[in-house]
Scaffold this motif. Structure first.
Motif, PDB file in Angstrom:
ATOM      1  N   PRO A 277     -72.207   7.433 -76.189  1.00 41.87           N
ATOM      2  CA  PRO A 277     -72.837   6.229 -76.755  1.00 41.87           C
ATOM      3  C   PRO A 277     -74.275   6.518 -77.142  1.00 41.87           C
ATOM      4  CG  PRO A 277     -72.826   6.080 -74.364  1.00 41.87           C
ATOM      5  CD  PRO A 277     -72.115   7.367 -74.712  1.00 41.87           C
ATOM      6  N   PHE A 278     -74.734   5.970 -78.249  1.00 38.30           N
ATOM      7  CA  PHE A 278     -76.117   6.176 -78.687  1.00 38.30           C
ATOM      8  C   PHE A 278     -76.837   4.830 -78.730  1.00 38.30           C
ATOM      9  CE2 PHE A 278     -73.025   6.687 -82.200  1.00 38.30           C
ATOM     10  CZ  PHE A 278     -73.155   5.445 -82.794  1.00 38.30           C
ATOM     11  N   GLN A 279     -78.145   4.909 -78.715  1.00 39.70           N
ATOM     12  CA  GLN A 279     -78.961   3.708 -78.766  1.00 39.70           C
ATOM     13  C   GLN A 279     -79.018   3.177 -80.197  1.00 39.70           C
ATOM     14  OE1 GLN A 279     -80.314   2.169 -76.014  1.00 39.70           O
ATOM     15  NE2 GLN A 279     -79.176   3.731 -74.864  1.00 39.70           N
ATOM     16  N   ASN A 280     -79.118   1.853 -80.338  1.00 33.39           N
ATOM     17  CA  ASN A 280     -79.203   1.255 -81.672  1.00 33.39           C
ATOM     18  C   ASN A 280     -80.363   1.817 -82.489  1.00 33.39           C
ATOM     19  OD1 ASN A 280     -76.953  -0.308 -81.268  1.00 33.39           O
ATOM     20  ND2 ASN A 280     -78.061  -2.229 -80.939  1.00 33.39           N
ATOM     21  N   ALA A 281     -81.507   2.023 -81.831  1.00 33.06           N
ATOM     22  CA  ALA A 281     -82.686   2.527 -82.551  1.00 33.06           C
ATOM     23  C   ALA A 281     -82.412   3.909 -83.140  1.00 33.06           C
ATOM     24  CB  ALA A 281     -83.882   2.573 -81.607  1.00 33.06           C
ATOM     25  N   GLU A 282     -81.776   4.776 -82.354  1.00 31.41           N
ATOM     26  CA  GLU A 282     -81.444   6.113 -82.854  1.00 31.41           C
ATOM     27  C   GLU A 282     -80.476   6.016 -84.024  1.00 31.41           C
ATOM     28  OE1 GLU A 282     -79.491  10.330 -81.224  1.00 31.41           O
ATOM     29  OE2 GLU A 282     -79.182   8.455 -80.110  1.00 31.41           O
ATOM     30  N   PHE A 283     -79.468   5.161 -83.892  1.00 33.40           N
ATOM     31  CA  PHE A 283     -78.459   4.986 -84.931  1.00 33.40           C
ATOM     32  C   PHE A 283     -79.096   4.478 -86.228  1.00 33.40           C
ATOM     33  CE2 PHE A 283     -75.080   2.038 -86.686  1.00 33.40           C
ATOM     34  CZ  PHE A 283     -74.311   3.049 -87.247  1.00 33.40           C
ATOM     35  N   ILE A 284     -79.919   3.435 -86.138  1.00 35.17           N
ATOM     36  CA  ILE A 284     -80.536   2.844 -87.323  1.00 35.17           C
ATOM     37  C   ILE A 284     -81.491   3.838 -87.987  1.00 35.17           C
ATOM     38  CG2 ILE A 284     -82.083   1.033 -88.147  1.00 35.17           C
ATOM     39  CD1 ILE A 284     -79.237   0.111 -87.476  1.00 35.17           C
ATOM     40  N   ASN A 285     -82.290   4.541 -87.187  1.00 37.15           N
ATOM     41  CA  ASN A 285     -83.221   5.514 -87.764  1.00 37.15           C
ATOM     42  C   ASN A 285     -82.489   6.638 -88.478  1.00 37.15           C
ATOM     43  OD1 ASN A 285     -85.523   4.171 -86.938  1.00 37.15           O
ATOM     44  ND2 ASN A 285     -85.646   5.263 -84.978  1.00 37.15           N
ATOM     45  N   THR A 286     -81.351   7.048 -87.923  1.00 38.34           N
ATOM     46  CA  THR A 286     -80.558   8.099 -88.563  1.00 38.34           C
ATOM     47  C   THR A 286     -80.030   7.630 -89.914  1.00 38.34           C
ATOM     48  OG1 THR A 286     -79.900   9.004 -86.416  1.00 38.34           O
ATOM     49  CG2 THR A 286     -78.537   9.597 -88.304  1.00 38.34           C
ATOM     50  N   ILE A 287     -79.540   6.398 -89.972  1.00 34.23           N
ATOM     51  CA  ILE A 287     -79.043   5.836 -91.227  1.00 34.23           C
ATOM     52  C   ILE A 287     -80.173   5.716 -92.240  1.00 34.23           C
ATOM     53  CG2 ILE A 287     -77.990   3.831 -92.335  1.00 34.23           C
ATOM     54  CD1 ILE A 287     -76.019   5.279 -90.614  1.00 34.23           C
ATOM     55  N   LYS A 288     -81.328   5.194 -91.805  1.00 29.22           N
ATOM     56  CA  LYS A 288     -82.469   5.026 -92.707  1.00 29.22           C
ATOM     57  C   LYS A 288     -82.879   6.359 -93.333  1.00 29.22           C
ATOM     58  CE  LYS A 288     -84.783   0.990 -90.661  1.00 29.22           C
ATOM     59  NZ  LYS A 288     -86.004   0.520 -89.963  1.00 29.22           N
ATOM     60  N   THR A 289     -82.979   7.371 -92.499  1.00 22.07           N
ATOM     61  CA  THR A 289     -83.370   8.696 -92.999  1.00 22.07           C
ATOM     62  C   THR A 289     -82.348   9.231 -93.981  1.00 22.07           C
ATOM     63  OG1 THR A 289     -84.524   9.164 -90.918  1.00 22.07           O
ATOM     64  CG2 THR A 289     -83.944  11.049 -92.303  1.00 22.07           C
ATOM     65  N   ALA A 290     -81.082   9.033 -93.685  1.00 18.21           N
ATOM     66  CA  ALA A 290     -80.016   9.590 -94.522  1.00 18.21           C
ATOM     67  C   ALA A 290     -79.986   8.968 -95.910  1.00 18.21           C
ATOM     68  CB  ALA A 290     -78.668   9.406 -93.834  1.00 18.21           C
ATOM     69  N   ILE A 291     -80.230   7.666 -96.009  1.00 18.79           N
ATOM     70  CA  ILE A 291     -80.080   6.988 -97.303  1.00 18.79           C
ATOM     71  C   ILE A 291     -81.388   6.873 -98.080  1.00 18.79           C
ATOM     72  CG2 ILE A 291     -78.180   5.651 -96.348  1.00 18.79           C
ATOM     73  CD1 ILE A 291     -79.997   3.199 -96.370  1.00 18.79           C
ATOM     74  N   ALA A 292     -82.481   7.368 -97.492  1.00 15.07           N
ATOM     75  CA  ALA A 292     -83.802   7.160 -98.094  1.00 15.07           C
ATOM     76  C   ALA A 292     -83.887   7.633 -99.538  1.00 15.07           C
ATOM     77  CB  ALA A 292     -84.873   7.845 -97.248  1.00 15.07           C
ATOM     78  N   ASN A 293     -83.267   8.749 -99.844  1.00 15.52           N
ATOM     79  CA  ASN A 293     -83.383   9.325-101.189  1.00 15.52           C
ATOM     80  C   ASN A 293     -82.031   9.451-101.886  1.00 15.52           C
ATOM     81  OD1 ASN A 293     -86.301   9.864-101.080  1.00 15.52           O
ATOM     82  ND2 ASN A 293     -85.747  11.381 -99.521  1.00 15.52           N
ATOM     83  N   TYR A 294     -81.113   8.564-101.508  1.00 16.26           N
ATOM     84  CA  TYR A 294     -79.766   8.654-102.097  1.00 16.26           C
ATOM     85  C   TYR A 294     -79.457   7.408-102.912  1.00 16.26           C
ATOM     86  CZ  TYR A 294     -74.693   8.830-102.524  1.00 16.26           C
ATOM     87  OH  TYR A 294     -73.418   8.840-103.018  1.00 16.26           O
ATOM     88  N   THR A 295     -78.969   7.629-104.117  1.00 13.01           N
ATOM     89  CA  THR A 295     -78.483   6.549-104.982  1.00 13.01           C
ATOM     90  C   THR A 295     -76.995   6.749-105.201  1.00 13.01           C
ATOM     91  OG1 THR A 295     -80.607   6.410-106.127  1.00 13.01           O
ATOM     92  CG2 THR A 295     -78.699   5.402-107.204  1.00 13.01           C
ATOM     93  N   PRO A 296     -76.153   5.843-104.739  1.00 15.39           N
ATOM     94  CA  PRO A 296     -74.705   6.034-104.904  1.00 15.39           C
ATOM     95  C   PRO A 296     -74.293   5.937-106.356  1.00 15.39           C
ATOM     96  CG  PRO A 296     -75.172   3.849-104.034  1.00 15.39           C
ATOM     97  CD  PRO A 296     -76.485   4.584-104.040  1.00 15.39           C
ATOM     98  N   PRO A 297     -73.216   6.594-106.733  1.00 11.46           N
ATOM     99  CA  PRO A 297     -72.732   6.469-108.109  1.00 11.46           C
ATOM    100  C   PRO A 297     -72.216   5.065-108.385  1.00 11.46           C
ATOM    101  CG  PRO A 297     -71.114   7.599-106.752  1.00 11.46           C
ATOM    102  CD  PRO A 297     -72.332   7.427-105.898  1.00 11.46           C
ATOM    103  N   THR A 298     -72.220   4.692-109.630  1.00 12.37           N
ATOM    104  CA  THR A 298     -71.634   3.398-109.984  1.00 12.37           C
ATOM    105  C   THR A 298     -70.118   3.489-109.851  1.00 12.37           C
ATOM    106  OG1 THR A 298     -71.424   3.973-112.302  1.00 12.37           O
ATOM    107  CG2 THR A 298     -73.506   2.964-111.611  1.00 12.37           C
ATOM    108  N   ILE A 299     -69.487   2.342-109.728  1.00  8.82           N
ATOM    109  CA  ILE A 299     -68.031   2.325-109.607  1.00  8.82           C
ATOM    110  C   ILE A 299     -67.385   2.928-110.848  1.00  8.82           C
ATOM    111  CG2 ILE A 299     -66.012   0.808-109.452  1.00  8.82           C
ATOM    112  CD1 ILE A 299     -67.651  -1.031-107.683  1.00  8.82           C
ATOM    113  N   SER A 300     -67.948   2.653-112.032  1.00  5.08           N
ATOM    114  CA  SER A 300     -67.390   3.219-113.267  1.00  5.08           C
ATOM    115  C   SER A 300     -67.534   4.732-113.289  1.00  5.08           C
ATOM    116  CB  SER A 300     -68.071   2.596-114.491  1.00  5.08           C
ATOM    117  OG  SER A 300     -69.470   2.834-114.455  1.00  5.08           O
ATOM    118  N   ALA A 301     -68.668   5.246-112.791  1.00  4.62           N
ATOM    119  CA  ALA A 301     -68.856   6.705-112.739  1.00  4.62           C
ATOM    120  C   ALA A 301     -67.879   7.340-111.762  1.00  4.62           C
ATOM    121  CB  ALA A 301     -70.290   7.028-112.343  1.00  4.62           C
TER     122      ALA A 301
END
Length: 284
Positions: free
Chosen positions: A112-136
């Protein structure tokens, strides 16, 4: 969550534990995320391709298709190679984390992990990512369709704890890995039979520990394996899920070294062989 885009971050959780899904979903929802959940790999994969999330939280052990297989599949598609994938698991050894990163995971969290660790990991991961559009995504899938891997042996079997040296080589999709054990087999005979005439190639067969022999292993391992590092390394890497091909990569041993070590374990009745379906290979 403070994402650098105006678009609200969307997170897909693929985990067969309803409790884990609920806890992670609650933490992400409080941060303003849109959260979707799936209870198995096939459902999650279909949802991912349909909705193009900012991040995938992927459990290692799933019914039918493991998280490792899903991660490798995603990284084999150019349009998904930068998609943040956070793998989560109760498996807490260095080998487990290293193997997840080699499959292409962005990060690995131990339950089990702490919420703070989980949220910070997600924030760091998506910071510079733009998902493709559904059409792409749809256009890319028309050119290179995604086929879900075939089911493997039941991943819900308990995996033993293990210790292994640090393996830092990153995951790079390669045709060589998949063919490393497709030729040649352990010679048949007594407990060493690989059922060469069966429906599976030798590389697909899965060594499984004989649980009834674990006490013997623990009592006599130093005597049995004096001077034989390869046998010890292979036995520690066996988790009742990895086939011979995967064991080669995990242990960093050659095909010949894995085969020799496996012969020794078979001869000592410490392991038996199973087909990917979980069926025990009959002895000759």
């Amino acid at each position: 969550m403070g994402h650098n885009m105006a678009q609200t971050p969307s997170i897909l959780i693929i985990d067969d534990s309803a409790t884990s899904c609920h806890l992670m979903e609650s933490a992400l929802t409080k941060e303003g995320c849109i959260v979707r959940t799936a209870g198995n790999g096939r459902e999650g994969l279909a949802m991912l391709l349909r909705e193009c999330p900012h991040c995938v939280v992927l459990d290692v052990v799933l019914p039918g298709i493991s998280g490792y297989e899903i991660c490798r599949l995603l990284r084999s598609k150019p349009i998904l190679q930068r998609l943040p994938v956070i793998m989560v698991s109760t498996k807490n050894t260095l080998l487990d984390k290293t193997w997840a990163l080699r499959q292409g995971a962005t990060n690995y969290l131990i339950k089990p992990f702490q919420n703070a660790e989980f949220i910070n990991t997600i924030k760091t991961a998506i910071a510079n990512y733009t998902p493709p559009t559904i059409s792409a995504m749809q256009a890319a899938l028309q050119q290179h369709p995604v086929a879900a891997p075939e089911p493997v042996a039941d991943p819900r079997r308990a995996a033993p704890q293990m210790v292994h040296e640090n393996v830092t080589q990153p995951y790079i999709p390669s045709a060589h890995a998949s063919s490393s054990l497709t030729t040649g087999a352990i010679p048949s005979g007594d407990r060493e039979s690989l059922a060469q005439n069966g429906p599976y190639s030798p590389a697909q067969l899965i060594p499984v520990r004989d649980q009834g022999q674990n006490h013997m292993w623990e009592r006599n391992s130093q005597t049995l394996l004096t001077g034989n590092l390869h046998v010890r390394r292979l036995y520690e890497a066996i988790d009742d899920q990895r086939n011979l091909e995967t064991l080669c990569m995990v242990t960093r041993m050659s095909r010949e070294e894995v085969i020799r070590a496996l012969r020794s374990l078979l001869a000592q009745h410490l392991v038996h062989l199973c087909e990917p379906s979980g069926k025990i290979v009959a002895n000759n």
